[in-house]
Design an enzyme around this catalytic site. Structure first.
Site, PDB file in Angstrom:
ATOM      1  N   HIS A   1     -11.444  12.634  -0.018  1.00  0.00           N
ATOM      2  CA  HIS A   1     -11.617  11.261   0.436  1.00  0.00           C
ATOM      3  C   HIS A   1     -11.687  11.096   1.941  1.00  0.00           C
ATOM      4  O   HIS A   1     -12.479  10.310   2.459  1.00  0.00           O
ATOM      5  CB  HIS A   1     -10.435  10.454  -0.113  1.00  0.00           C
ATOM      6  CG  HIS A   1     -10.445   9.015   0.245  1.00  0.00           C
ATOM      7  ND1 HIS A   1     -11.476   8.173  -0.093  1.00  0.00           N
ATOM      8  CD2 HIS A   1      -9.544   8.242   0.907  1.00  0.00           C
ATOM      9  CE1 HIS A   1     -11.204   6.952   0.346  1.00  0.00           C
ATOM     10  NE2 HIS A   1     -10.059   6.967   0.967  1.00  0.00           N
TER      11      HIS A   1
ATOM     12  N   PHE B   1       0.860  -1.177   0.000  1.00  0.00           N
ATOM     13  CA  PHE B   1       0.000   0.000   0.000  1.00  0.00           C
ATOM     14  C   PHE B   1       0.899   1.232   0.000  1.00  0.00           C
ATOM     15  O   PHE B   1       2.086   1.125   0.293  1.00  0.00           O
ATOM     16  CB  PHE B   1      -0.927  -0.020   1.231  1.00  0.00           C
ATOM     17  CG  PHE B   1      -2.385  -0.056   0.866  1.00  0.00           C
ATOM     18  CD1 PHE B   1      -2.875  -1.006   0.001  1.00  0.00           C
ATOM     19  CD2 PHE B   1      -3.276   0.871   1.393  1.00  0.00           C
ATOM     20  CE1 PHE B   1      -4.223  -1.046  -0.342  1.00  0.00           C
ATOM     21  CE2 PHE B   1      -4.625   0.846   1.054  1.00  0.00           C
ATOM     22  CZ  PHE B   1      -5.100  -0.111   0.188  1.00  0.00           C
TER      23      PHE B   1
ATOM     24  N   GLN C   1      -7.801  14.829   2.933  1.00  0.00           N
ATOM     25  CA  GLN C   1      -7.036  14.004   1.992  1.00  0.00           C
ATOM     26  C   GLN C   1      -7.753  13.862   0.653  1.00  0.00           C
ATOM     27  O   GLN C   1      -8.931  13.503   0.627  1.00  0.00           O
ATOM     28  CB  GLN C   1      -6.838  12.612   2.584  1.00  0.00           C
ATOM     29  CG  GLN C   1      -6.136  11.664   1.637  1.00  0.00           C
ATOM     30  CD  GLN C   1      -5.677  10.406   2.347  1.00  0.00           C
ATOM     31  OE1 GLN C   1      -6.468   9.497   2.567  1.00  0.00           O
ATOM     32  NE2 GLN C   1      -4.431  10.364   2.739  1.00  0.00           N
TER      33      GLN C   1
HETATM   34  C1  LIG Z   1     -14.634   4.666  -0.626  1.00  0.00           C
HETATM   35  C2  LIG Z   1     -13.761   4.559   0.591  1.00  0.00           C
HETATM   36  C3  LIG Z   1     -12.809   3.556   0.679  1.00  0.00           C
HETATM   37  C4  LIG Z   1     -11.993   3.449   1.808  1.00  0.00           C
HETATM   38  N1  LIG Z   1     -11.055   2.452   1.867  1.00  0.00           N
HETATM   39  C5  LIG Z   1     -10.301   2.315   2.978  1.00  0.00           C
HETATM   40  C6  LIG Z   1      -9.375   1.235   3.102  1.00  0.00           C
HETATM   41  O1  LIG Z   1      -9.244   0.393   2.220  1.00  0.00           O
HETATM   42  N2  LIG Z   1      -8.638   1.152   4.234  1.00  0.00           N
HETATM   43  C7  LIG Z   1      -8.750   2.050   5.246  1.00  0.00           C
HETATM   44  O2  LIG Z   1      -8.061   1.923   6.245  1.00  0.00           O
HETATM   45  N3  LIG Z   1      -9.642   3.070   5.154  1.00  0.00           N
HETATM   46  C8  LIG Z   1     -10.413   3.215   4.059  1.00  0.00           C
HETATM   47  N4  LIG Z   1     -11.321   4.249   3.982  1.00  0.00           N
HETATM   48  C9  LIG Z   1     -11.552   5.085   5.160  1.00  0.00           C
HETATM   49  C10 LIG Z   1     -12.371   4.316   6.185  1.00  0.00           C
HETATM   50  O3  LIG Z   1     -13.239   3.436   5.537  1.00  0.00           O
HETATM   51  C11 LIG Z   1     -13.192   5.241   7.064  1.00  0.00           C
HETATM   52  O4  LIG Z   1     -12.385   6.271   7.575  1.00  0.00           O
HETATM   53  C12 LIG Z   1     -13.785   4.472   8.248  1.00  0.00           C
HETATM   54  O5  LIG Z   1     -14.442   3.313   7.799  1.00  0.00           O
HETATM   55  C13 LIG Z   1     -14.733   5.342   9.038  1.00  0.00           C
HETATM   56  O6  LIG Z   1     -15.371   4.550  10.002  1.00  0.00           O
HETATM   57  P1  LIG Z   1     -16.232   5.202  11.150  1.00  0.00           P
HETATM   58  O7  LIG Z   1     -16.692   4.094  12.020  1.00  0.00           O
HETATM   59  O8  LIG Z   1     -15.474   6.319  11.770  1.00  0.00           O
HETATM   60  O9  LIG Z   1     -17.483   5.877  10.395  1.00  0.00           O
HETATM   61  P2  LIG Z   1     -18.479   5.366   9.248  1.00  0.00           P
HETATM   62  O10 LIG Z   1     -18.232   3.986   8.811  1.00  0.00           O
HETATM   63  O11 LIG Z   1     -18.484   6.440   8.230  1.00  0.00           O
HETATM   64  O12 LIG Z   1     -19.864   5.354  10.004  1.00  0.00           O
HETATM   65  C14 LIG Z   1     -20.479   6.527  10.474  1.00  0.00           C
HETATM   66  C15 LIG Z   1     -21.734   6.143  11.216  1.00  0.00           C
HETATM   67  O13 LIG Z   1     -22.261   7.307  11.850  1.00  0.00           O
HETATM   68  C16 LIG Z   1     -23.648   7.357  11.621  1.00  0.00           C
HETATM   69  N5  LIG Z   1     -24.055   8.765  11.646  1.00  0.00           N
HETATM   70  C17 LIG Z   1     -23.477   9.807  11.009  1.00  0.00           C
HETATM   71  N6  LIG Z   1     -24.185  10.931  11.256  1.00  0.00           N
HETATM   72  C18 LIG Z   1     -25.199  10.589  12.079  1.00  0.00           C
HETATM   73  C19 LIG Z   1     -26.285  11.296  12.662  1.00  0.00           C
HETATM   74  N7  LIG Z   1     -26.488  12.606  12.460  1.00  0.00           N
HETATM   75  N8  LIG Z   1     -27.150  10.605  13.430  1.00  0.00           N
HETATM   76  C20 LIG Z   1     -27.005   9.276  13.631  1.00  0.00           C
HETATM   77  N9  LIG Z   1     -26.004   8.551  13.088  1.00  0.00           N
HETATM   78  C21 LIG Z   1     -25.115   9.211  12.331  1.00  0.00           C
HETATM   79  C22 LIG Z   1     -23.858   6.711  10.274  1.00  0.00           C
HETATM   80  O14 LIG Z   1     -25.178   6.234  10.165  1.00  0.00           O
HETATM   81  C23 LIG Z   1     -22.832   5.582  10.339  1.00  0.00           C
HETATM   82  O15 LIG Z   1     -23.392   4.462  10.978  1.00  0.00           O
HETATM   83  C24 LIG Z   1     -12.136   4.374   2.859  1.00  0.00           C
HETATM   84  C25 LIG Z   1     -13.099   5.372   2.784  1.00  0.00           C
HETATM   85  C26 LIG Z   1     -13.875   5.488   1.644  1.00  0.00           C
HETATM   86  C27 LIG Z   1     -14.862   6.626   1.569  1.00  0.00           C
END
Ligand SMILES: Cc1cc2nc3c(=O)[nH]c(=O)nc-3n(C[C@H](O)[C@H](O)[C@H](O)COP(=O)(O)OP(=O)(O)OC[C@H]3O[C@@H](n4cnc5c(N)ncnc54)[C@H](O)[C@@H]3O)c2cc1C
Length: 567
Positions: free
Chosen positions: A347, A119, A233
């Protein structure tokens, strides 16, 4: 209806679910609720394709946690807090094995060990993956375990506000999206896990429509600072038309980038790492190629090509099936036969809610995952380190909250909080002079992409601050046209726009303030890193009149001193 829990987690992505699971494993008596505006398995974590980093040394036998630590610090252009990075990387092998034991179907080497791929920005191949659907599989694994352990889910509930009494956690106010009922969730402890805010770049973003920074905005309004907001980013390879992501794994597997002269131009920018340089560097190189007229032209704008054809149909179908599907559905091309048209796309948000490991400045309130800034990613996150971040800090916060909850008094959410929320929503219906959501959303996306994008200058950033401030003023007249109570999507879009505008102002103001280039923040007018003046985290706080106040805080250093960053 009002609810009372020991722990309320807002967000059902990988971070929120890992926290819920760990809270129940730490103390099975903890009552845990998870609130999510989308069904849990639709959280943006499910879109993560490429993988999760851990120094398992299955591929490169001489890989170590120490090398992972240094890659991360260097990748983040020396802005990451080194104690937090050490914690992140030392926990990595443990959490990845833990997910494996819970049933996550990792891709494997022939000897049965978890497969690892190269990566960007790393000296060893340490990215563990499940084909190109890593986030999807991890999220499903965690969701199953949460259901098994009895986590109470409130799906399709939208967070309206974070409530505290003089710095002591009371809980949150949320609206039931199905019925529009505004409900109080009183809680001894709260974990915010609401994901990132890169959707403020709107159609120049790889993010899900819901990545609107709702938790960050709620924290900001309740007095918690936001840290390092200038660092957004840009991922090198978004699909030309939609901005949807083509994972770094495509380059990890050997795909390369071409300009319209058929040249592998990365040889001029990162002769050693080529396409696997860190994301900030590759994205800037691509933007330069486009600006210098070396891109292909099309009605959807200039673009470059990502060529996978030499990998062969077998590898593409086995290791990059989702990329093939996205290319066929959204660009109408099959990467087995044609190069994929790509350009950089907003991103990931390195900045977010200021936390010390996972703890915010308010008692009983934690923030984790992409909505938080620990900071382990510094000025630029390495691919594969964010899934790791959500697992490691989700676990930490879940454990801490479960231990803390029994020690804290229960402080119910005040009825005023419900009344204020209802009054705000009502005000959107009654505006006589009105602004429309759709128009403002497009203007915000354009203002951010044009003037707070990959290449920034004082002139552009002043324009961004002015445009976003004007939009915030206009937002006072936004009109909610749909007055229904069942799934009023117009209402949720308006609430999300309000959140994005607050955060967009923080992004543009901190970008204007930071007169240097570091990681993802590149100033044409200050092209060098300036450690004397700017080796510090920025902080944004909301003042009593709703304005943004800026200040800064020191970076925690450790073993590694400041060095020039080259690849
Ligand atoms: C297309 C893509 C590919 C990626 N690939 C990689 C990868 O290969 N490797 C890597 O390490 N990272 C990757 N990333 C980054 C990584 O996936 C994310 O940073 C990480 O998954 C975020 O997880 P999280 O639990 O913080 O939030 P999320 O998975 O974004 O979840 C957010 C949660 O908050 C809830 N929420 C938000 N606002 C509210 C509200 N107002 N009220 C109630 N609920 C709410 C949503 O419903 C959701 O359940 C990628 C990101 C993207 C966009």
């Amino acid at each position: 209806m009002d609810h009372t829990f020991d722990l309320v987690i807002v967000g059902a992505g990988g971070g929120g679910l890992m926290a819920a699971l760990e809270a129940l494993r730490t103390n099975p008596q903890t009552s845990v609720a998870v609130i999510s505006k989308v069904y849990p398995t639709r959280s943006h974590t499910s879109a993560a394709q490429g993988g999760v980093n851990a120094a398992l040394a299955n591929k490169d036998k001489d890989d170590t946690v120490e090398l992972h630590v240094f890659d991360t610090i260097k990748g983040g252009d020396y802005l990451a807090d080194q104690d937090a990075v050490e914690y992140l990387c030392s926990q990595a092998p443990l959490v990845v094995r833990e997910l494996e034991n819970l049933g996550a179907p990792f891709s494997r080497f022939p000897d049965g060990t978890i497969a690892q791929r190269p990566f960007g920005g790393t000296v060893k191949d340490r990215c563990c993956y499940c084909a190109d659907k890593t986030g999807h599989t991890l999220l499903h694994t965690l969701f199953e375990q949460c259901l098994r352990r009895g986590v109470k889910f409130f799906n399709e509930y939208f967070l309206l506000s974070l409530e505290h009494d003089d710095g002591e956690c009371q809980g949150v106010v949320a609206i039931n999206m199905r019925s529009s009922a505004i409900e109080a969730f009183s809680a001894r402890t709260v974990i915010l896990a609401t994901g990132g805010h890169a959707k403020m770049y709107w159609n120049r973003s790889s993010n899900a429509a819901g990545n609107t920074g709702d938790g960050q905005a709620a924290a900001f309004r309740s007095g918690i600072s936001l840290k390092d907001m200038e660092f957004i980013q840009f991922h090198p390879t978004g699909l030309r038309k939609s901005g949807l992501l083509v994972t770094e794994a495509a380059r990890g597997e050997g795909g390369y980038l071409l300009n319209r002269h058929g040249e592998r131009f990365m040889a001029r920018y990162a002769p050693q790492k080529m396409e696997l340089g860190p994301r900030d560097l590759v994205a800037r190189s691509m933007e330069t190629e486009i600006l210098e007229g070396n891109g292909f032209t099309s009605a959807a704008g200039s673009y470059l090509e990502l060529d996978l054809r030499h990998l062969g149909a077998g590898t593409i179908k086995k290791k990059l099936p989702q990329i093939r599907e996205l290319s066929m559905n959204f660009e109408g091309i099959d990467p087995i036969e044609e190069p994929i048209p790509v350009r950089p796309t907003a991103h990931y948000s390195m900045g977010g809610i200021d936390v010390n490991m996972a703890q915010t400045a308010l008692c009983g309130i934690y923030a984790i995952g992409e909505c938080a800034c620990v900071s382990v990613h510094g000025a630029n996150r390495l691919g594969g380190n964010s899934l790791l971040d959500i697992l490691v800090f989700g676990k930490l916060a879940g454990r801490e909250a479960a231990l803390e909850a029994p020690r804290r008094a229960s402080r119910p959410v005040s009825p005023h909080a419900l009344k204020n929320a209802a009054a705000e929503i009502k005000s959107y219906i009654s505006h006589k002079r009105y602004e429309r959501y759709g128009i403002m959303r497009e203007e915000m996306g354009k203002a951010m992409a044009d003037n707070a994008g990959i290449y920034r200058t004082e002139v552009k950033l002043r324009q961004a601050v002015e445009d976003i401030s004007t939009l915030r003023d206009r937002f006072r007249h936004i009109r909610l046209f749909d007055t229904g109570t069942v799934y009023n999507t117009n209402l949720f879009q308006i609430l999300e726009l309000k959140n994005m505008l607050d955060l967009a102002l923080c992004v543009s103001m901190t970008s204007l303030e930071r007169q240097e280039s570091r990681g993802a923040h590149y100033r044409d007018d200050f092209p060098r890193r300036n450690d004397n003046a700017w080796h510090k985290h920025s902080l944004c706080t909301q003042s009593s009149d709703g304005d943004v106040k800026l200040c800064s805080t020191a970076v925690t250093m450790g073993k590694y001193g400041l060095e020039a960053r080259s690849y």
